[in-house]
Design an enzyme around this catalytic site. Structure first.
Site, PDB file in Angstrom:
ATOM      1  N   GLN A  65      -8.564 -11.304   6.620  1.00 20.92           N
ATOM      2  CA  GLN A  65      -9.729 -10.684   6.002  1.00 20.92           C
ATOM      3  C   GLN A  65     -10.162 -11.440   4.747  1.00 20.92           C
ATOM      4  O   GLN A  65      -9.413 -12.250   4.203  1.00 20.92           O
ATOM      5  CB  GLN A  65      -9.398  -9.241   5.619  1.00 20.92           C
ATOM      6  CG  GLN A  65      -8.215  -9.128   4.668  1.00 20.92           C
ATOM      7  CD  GLN A  65      -7.531  -7.789   4.730  1.00 20.92           C
ATOM      8  OE1 GLN A  65      -8.131  -6.786   5.075  1.00 20.92           O
ATOM      9  NE2 GLN A  65      -6.252  -7.752   4.395  1.00 20.92           N
ATOM     10  N   HIS A  90      -3.857   7.453  -4.586  1.00 23.78           N
ATOM     11  CA  HIS A  90      -2.412   7.279  -4.419  1.00 23.78           C
ATOM     12  C   HIS A  90      -1.624   8.540  -4.732  1.00 23.78           C
ATOM     13  O   HIS A  90      -0.666   8.871  -4.024  1.00 23.78           O
ATOM     14  CB  HIS A  90      -1.929   6.106  -5.283  1.00 23.78           C
ATOM     15  CG  HIS A  90      -2.458   4.789  -4.843  1.00 23.78           C
ATOM     16  ND1 HIS A  90      -3.250   3.999  -5.644  1.00 23.78           N
ATOM     17  CD2 HIS A  90      -2.328   4.122  -3.669  1.00 23.78           C
ATOM     18  CE1 HIS A  90      -3.579   2.897  -4.988  1.00 23.78           C
ATOM     19  NE2 HIS A  90      -3.026   2.944  -3.789  1.00 23.78           N
ATOM     20  N   GLU A 127       3.414  -4.543   5.107  1.00 22.22           N
ATOM     21  CA  GLU A 127       2.032  -4.971   4.887  1.00 22.22           C
ATOM     22  C   GLU A 127       1.768  -6.219   5.719  1.00 22.22           C
ATOM     23  O   GLU A 127       2.502  -7.202   5.619  1.00 22.22           O
ATOM     24  CB  GLU A 127       1.802  -5.250   3.407  1.00 22.22           C
ATOM     25  CG  GLU A 127       0.529  -5.998   3.070  1.00 22.22           C
ATOM     26  CD  GLU A 127      -0.731  -5.229   3.439  1.00 22.22           C
ATOM     27  OE1 GLU A 127      -1.514  -5.757   4.270  1.00 22.22           O
ATOM     28  OE2 GLU A 127      -0.932  -4.120   2.903  1.00 22.22           O
ATOM     29  N   ASP A 187       3.448  -6.537  11.036  1.00 22.81           N
ATOM     30  CA  ASP A 187       2.497  -5.622  11.658  1.00 22.81           C
ATOM     31  C   ASP A 187       3.122  -4.229  11.689  1.00 22.81           C
ATOM     32  O   ASP A 187       4.207  -4.038  12.246  1.00 22.81           O
ATOM     33  CB  ASP A 187       2.196  -6.123  13.074  1.00 22.81           C
ATOM     34  CG  ASP A 187       1.171  -5.282  13.803  1.00 22.81           C
ATOM     35  OD1 ASP A 187       1.142  -4.059  13.618  1.00 22.81           O
ATOM     36  OD2 ASP A 187       0.400  -5.863  14.588  1.00 22.81           O
ATOM     37  N   GLY A 188       2.443  -3.252  11.101  1.00 18.09           N
ATOM     38  CA  GLY A 188       2.983  -1.900  11.035  1.00 18.09           C
ATOM     39  C   GLY A 188       3.242  -1.283  12.389  1.00 18.09           C
ATOM     40  O   GLY A 188       4.223  -0.548  12.579  1.00 18.09           O
ATOM     41  N   ASP A 201      -0.964   3.969   4.622  1.00 14.28           N
ATOM     42  CA  ASP A 201      -1.878   3.621   3.533  1.00 14.28           C
ATOM     43  C   ASP A 201      -2.671   2.398   3.965  1.00 14.28           C
ATOM     44  O   ASP A 201      -2.508   1.304   3.429  1.00 14.28           O
ATOM     45  CB  ASP A 201      -1.059   3.348   2.268  1.00 14.28           C
ATOM     46  CG  ASP A 201      -1.926   3.008   1.067  1.00 14.28           C
ATOM     47  OD1 ASP A 201      -3.157   3.132   1.178  1.00 14.28           O
ATOM     48  OD2 ASP A 201      -1.369   2.608   0.030  1.00 14.28           O
ATOM     49  N   CYS A 202      -3.514   2.606   4.960  1.00 15.44           N
ATOM     50  CA  CYS A 202      -4.210   1.475   5.590  1.00 15.44           C
ATOM     51  C   CYS A 202      -5.696   1.496   5.261  1.00 15.44           C
ATOM     52  O   CYS A 202      -6.235   2.477   4.757  1.00 15.44           O
ATOM     53  CB  CYS A 202      -4.009   1.516   7.100  1.00 15.44           C
ATOM     54  SG  CYS A 202      -4.670   3.001   7.878  1.00 15.44           S
ATOM     55  N   SER A 203      -6.357   0.402   5.583  1.00 10.66           N
ATOM     56  CA  SER A 203      -7.798   0.307   5.412  1.00 10.66           C
ATOM     57  C   SER A 203      -8.495   1.046   6.544  1.00 10.66           C
ATOM     58  O   SER A 203      -7.863   1.560   7.468  1.00 10.66           O
ATOM     59  CB  SER A 203      -8.226  -1.163   5.382  1.00 10.66           C
ATOM     60  OG  SER A 203      -7.782  -1.821   6.553  1.00 10.66           O
ATOM     61  N   ASP A 204      -9.825   1.102   6.474  1.00 10.51           N
ATOM     62  CA  ASP A 204     -10.601   1.745   7.531  1.00 10.51           C
ATOM     63  C   ASP A 204     -10.383   1.010   8.853  1.00 10.51           C
ATOM     64  O   ASP A 204      -9.986  -0.160   8.866  1.00 10.51           O
ATOM     65  CB  ASP A 204     -12.093   1.722   7.177  1.00 10.51           C
ATOM     66  CG  ASP A 204     -12.377   2.413   5.851  1.00 10.51           C
ATOM     67  OD1 ASP A 204     -11.628   3.337   5.503  1.00 10.51           O
ATOM     68  OD2 ASP A 204     -13.352   2.020   5.176  1.00 10.51           O
TER      69      ASP A 204
END
EC number: 2.5.1.16
Length: 283
Positions: free
Chosen positions: A32, A63, A107, A139-140, A158-161
């Site tokens: 990204q 958080h 992460e 990779d989660g 706790d990930c991004s969209d």
């Protein structure tokens, strides 16, 4: 590109939210585009692939709401898993609990961690050096699949969209794997998007967790830098989930170190589900 003052905008369905300031770093990782900007009001802010992730001004709205409803209500919290969380904020809140023995932070993008440690030091702070923390660049989804049954007491997503590389973190199969690796009384805590700007995704997350786990509860609060400003977090468990069952002595200690979260705030936030969301969940 560094120290170039400009406007950086997040675009969402014909609207945009922008910050003006010095671009401290702008680089492309394997996964990204990563930007950190310094803004007069929000302080330093992190953007990933055109979406605001966090800022020094309002990160604690996110958080503290993700972490404390789960950790303050569960008795056994030795092993904790954080999927995502490369800015360090979730780790920072977790290390406040002495009962935690181990924190695995998984992460996928190592550059997010490196850039956060350098440009967003105030978020992770000393938590990055906590002896209980183990950082895994992985990779989660794959991490969860290779973890043995009943291992973690709490899992934080706790990930991004949803995106090309994070879509599976919102999938039915992933949540089922999380359930498998949780202890019988363990809690899954996940950011569950905005009921306004990402309504369909939000509804899908809530319905999916409700179908997989015995019980789930959702709380709502503000994260000003996010689209529409309102956000949600959902907590799920295979056993009865009593998020109002608190160790008050512990809570008082935790509250003193929080800017946003306290027990009254939490109790109110769990009662804020918009009626249109209730109707869709019941349909």
């Amino acid at each position: 590109m560094t120290n170039i003052q400009t406007w950086i905008d997040e675009y969402h369905k014909g609207s945009r939210f922008g910050l003006n300031g010095d671009v401290l770093i702008k680089q492309k990782s394997q996964y990204q585009e990563i930007i950190v900007i310094e803004n007069e009001y929000y302080g330093r802010a992190l953007m990933l692939d055109g979406c605001w992730m966090t800022s020094l001004k309002d990160e604690k709205y996110y958080h503290e709401c993700l972490v404390h409803p789960a950790l303050s209500s569960i008795d056994e919290k030795s092993n904790v898993l954080i999927i995502g969380g490369g800015d360090g904020g979730t780790v920072r809140e977790c290390v406040k609990y002495a009962q935690i023995s181990k924190i695995d932070l998984v992460e996928i993008d190592e550059e997010v961690i490196k850039i956060s440690k350098k440009f967003l030091k105030e978020i992770g702070g000393e938590a990055w050096h906590d002896k209980r923390l183990e950082i895994h660049v992985d990779d989660g989804v794959k991490w969860v699949k290779k973890t043995r049954d009943n291992y973690y007491d709490v899992i934080f997503i706790d990930c991004s969209d949803p995106s090309e590389f994070s879509n599976l973190l919102f999938s039915d199969s992933f949540y089922k794997e999380c359930k498998r690796i949780l202890t019988p009384k363990g809690i899954l805590a996940t950011q569950s998007e905005s009921p306004e700007s990402f309504k369909n995704i939000h509804i899908n997350i809530l319905k999916t967790l409700k179908n997989i786990f015995k019980v789930s509860e959702t709380m709502y609060s503000f994260v000003p830098i996010y689209p529409s400003g309102i956000w949600s977090w959902t907590f799920a468990s295979s056993e009865d989930l009593n998020l109002s069952k608190q160790n008050y002595d512990e809570i008082l200690k935790i509250e003193k170190g929080c800017e946003i979260w306290n027990l009254n705030f939490q109790n109110a936030a769990f009662k804020m589900m918009p009626n249109k969301i209730i109707k869709e969940l019941d349909s």
